[in-house]
Design an enzyme around this catalytic site. Structure first.
Site, PDB file in Angstrom:
ATOM      1  N   ASP B  94       0.861  -1.188   0.000  1.00 34.34           N
ATOM      2  CA  ASP B  94       0.000   0.000   0.000  1.00 34.34           C
ATOM      3  C   ASP B  94       0.893   1.232   0.000  1.00 34.34           C
ATOM      4  O   ASP B  94       1.479   1.589   1.028  1.00 34.34           O
ATOM      5  CB  ASP B  94      -0.922  -0.027   1.213  1.00 34.34           C
ATOM      6  CG  ASP B  94      -2.097   0.934   1.051  1.00 34.34           C
ATOM      7  OD1 ASP B  94      -2.127   1.703   0.072  1.00 34.34           O
ATOM      8  OD2 ASP B  94      -2.997   0.892   1.913  1.00 34.34           O
ATOM      9  N   ALA B  95       1.054   1.854  -1.161  1.00 29.96           N
ATOM     10  CA  ALA B  95       2.007   2.954  -1.315  1.00 29.96           C
ATOM     11  C   ALA B  95       1.398   4.140  -2.062  1.00 29.96           C
ATOM     12  O   ALA B  95       1.943   5.231  -2.017  1.00 29.96           O
ATOM     13  CB  ALA B  95       3.253   2.468  -2.050  1.00 29.96           C
ATOM     14  N   LYS B  96       0.290   3.916  -2.762  1.00 35.94           N
ATOM     15  CA  LYS B  96      -0.445   4.981  -3.471  1.00 35.94           C
ATOM     16  C   LYS B  96       0.484   5.851  -4.300  1.00 35.94           C
ATOM     17  O   LYS B  96       0.422   7.074  -4.261  1.00 35.94           O
ATOM     18  CB  LYS B  96      -1.287   5.785  -2.478  1.00 35.94           C
ATOM     19  CG  LYS B  96      -2.281   4.892  -1.719  1.00 35.94           C
ATOM     20  CD  LYS B  96      -3.256   5.644  -0.862  1.00 35.94           C
ATOM     21  CE  LYS B  96      -4.296   4.733  -0.220  1.00 35.94           C
ATOM     22  NZ  LYS B  96      -3.814   3.792   0.780  1.00 35.94           N
ATOM     23  N   ARG B  97       1.348   5.223  -5.067  1.00 33.65           N
ATOM     24  CA  ARG B  97       2.285   5.931  -5.913  1.00 33.65           C
ATOM     25  C   ARG B  97       1.573   6.526  -7.129  1.00 33.65           C
ATOM     26  O   ARG B  97       0.514   6.055  -7.542  1.00 33.65           O
ATOM     27  CB  ARG B  97       3.399   4.985  -6.383  1.00 33.65           C
ATOM     28  CG  ARG B  97       4.226   4.349  -5.259  1.00 33.65           C
ATOM     29  CD  ARG B  97       4.850   5.368  -4.337  1.00 33.65           C
ATOM     30  NE  ARG B  97       5.846   4.795  -3.444  1.00 33.65           N
ATOM     31  CZ  ARG B  97       5.943   5.075  -2.149  1.00 33.65           C
ATOM     32  NH1 ARG B  97       5.101   5.909  -1.567  1.00 33.65           N
ATOM     33  NH2 ARG B  97       6.911   4.551  -1.410  1.00 33.65           N
TER      34      ARG B  97
END
Lengths: 271, 271
Positions: B94-97
């Site tokens: 979960d990094a929402k890049r």
């Protein structure tokens, strides 16, 4: 001193609107770094030391560090080097974070406390509460994506949301609501100078970070004419590849300095 | 095997739609970890080992690691532990890049090569070319933000962009264009079950990652009824705090297992 104060001072002191982007790609490094295990740090340090006098800000792009084991340690040392040796030049961590509040608190610790950045780039898609943990750190800067420099900027950012496109709604919301403490800035791509002019009209003298000159093809004259504030500042015009990789010979640092100086002078012709 | 195949197998094998979120906050750790310098890894490892049999996926939230020096090393070891000991359970970083293409390539290396994740969460605001470097890794999963679980989801995601709200336009664009290789999924918050139903109607049997049950207040029955596919799967219903911090006593691992099992059973009552 807040990020915004530091930036305004630096615009005057260096007479420069150039933001030096630090996107270290080992495949493009000068030959001198081929066998250097500390190349991420050492190359960027040399670029920083060579270009600082022409820079209103440094912008390390965290992705280029995060792609490597121990890359974050190099980034940490790099920002410490800037803060120690060039304390008048603000550091914007380009990370484009954006998450729910409890997670955003962790990202604020990452950017401001662990890495010691003066400002961080943020993605506004998740709304007000996702920005709050950053906004509350009101000595630091929050640089929100508005209209980006890439072709995909047209996909969603330009959709009409009633009386205006989404990117204008975001600019207006940030200027009128999120910027209560005066610590906001926006990312606006140099490749869209018409949109830049509209955004400047919405946000008053809010600082704008402008990627997209150089490798991406943005025009410096159009950016300055459409984006500057009344006092001829207001912009952080970023160049990364055009400065970092100006030469891959032994003169890489001198070539980077010359590229930064040239960009500063070109910008100043239109201020 | 691709991420999507691994996920579909796991839904059947574990008879579970529970995604275990790994958001390690040292301030909430059980007493056993007070003086443990390796607590980030050790606590998460214990949670993983206790809950794996009830999990269709693990979702480490990178911000909780990135807030600490050497946090990335702990994350790397944690994902290696999952891949080694629980190879049937996919890992979603979960990094929402979300960034321009050249930077997105670096982030893809970070998520898939450095950390070894099967999938990564992504922010679609910057459009098609910002997603391309992830989409091209078509054995891995791209989990795009659509309608998030937080209050700020209303600020921009629900703006009317003509015939529909922005989040629906994004769902439709991803389903009809970006998902050519069948490796996309969407994030839809449990706190907006009505919107979840609409999204399921748009995207067919695309997997949906559902944060927001538990601490954020989402209702399990509404999520399952509105979000499941015809075969009773299609969902990764995430719980982080409700599982991780089920007990701060010596029974923390057992309590986490019980919480994961309870959530699985509650979900299965409505499938």
């Amino acid at each position: 001193m807040t990020f915004i104060e530091k930036l305004r001072n630096r615009w005057q002191q260096a007479n420069s609107l150039v933001c030096v982007g630090l996107d270290p790609d080992p495949a493009k490094f000068p030959d001198a770094f081929v066998d250097d295990e500390d190349a991420l740090f050492a190359f960027c340090r040399d670029i920083v030391d060579a270009t600082a006098e022409f820079a209103c800000a440094f912008k390390p792009q965290i992705a280029y560090f995060a792609a490597h084991n121990d890359g974050e340690a190099a980034l940490q040392r790099l920002i410490a080097h800037i803060n120690g040796n060039h304390p008048d030049v603000p550091v914007i961590l380009d990370a484009k974070r954006g998450d729910i509040g409890s997670t955003a608190e962790q990202y604020a610790v990452e950017a401001f406390d662990r890495f010691g950045a003066d400002a961080v780039t943020l993605n506004p898609y998740m709304g007000r509460d996702s920005a709050a943990p950053f906004l509350q750190r009101n000595d630091r800067g929050c640089v929100f994506l508005c209209h980006t420099s890439n072709p995909g900027a047209r996909d969603f950012q330009e959709l009409d949301v009633g009386s205006e496109p989404l990117y204008q709604r975001i600019a207006r919301t940030i200027a009128n609501d999120w910027n209560a403490d005066g610590n906001c800035a926006l990312v606006v791509g140099a490749t869209f100078p018409g949109e830049l002019k509209v955004i400047r009209g919405i946000v008053g003298d809010m600082p704008l970070l402008i990627p997209g000159v150089g490798a991406q093809g943005g025009d410096v004259e159009a950016v300055v004419r459409n984006g500057k504030t009344e006092d001829g500042t207001g912009l952080m015009i970023n160049s990364s590849r055009g400065i970092l990789y100006a030469s891959n010979g032994a003169d890489y640092a001198e070539a980077a300095a010359n590229a930064a100086k040239s960009l500063r002078d070109e910008i100043n012709r239109f201020r």
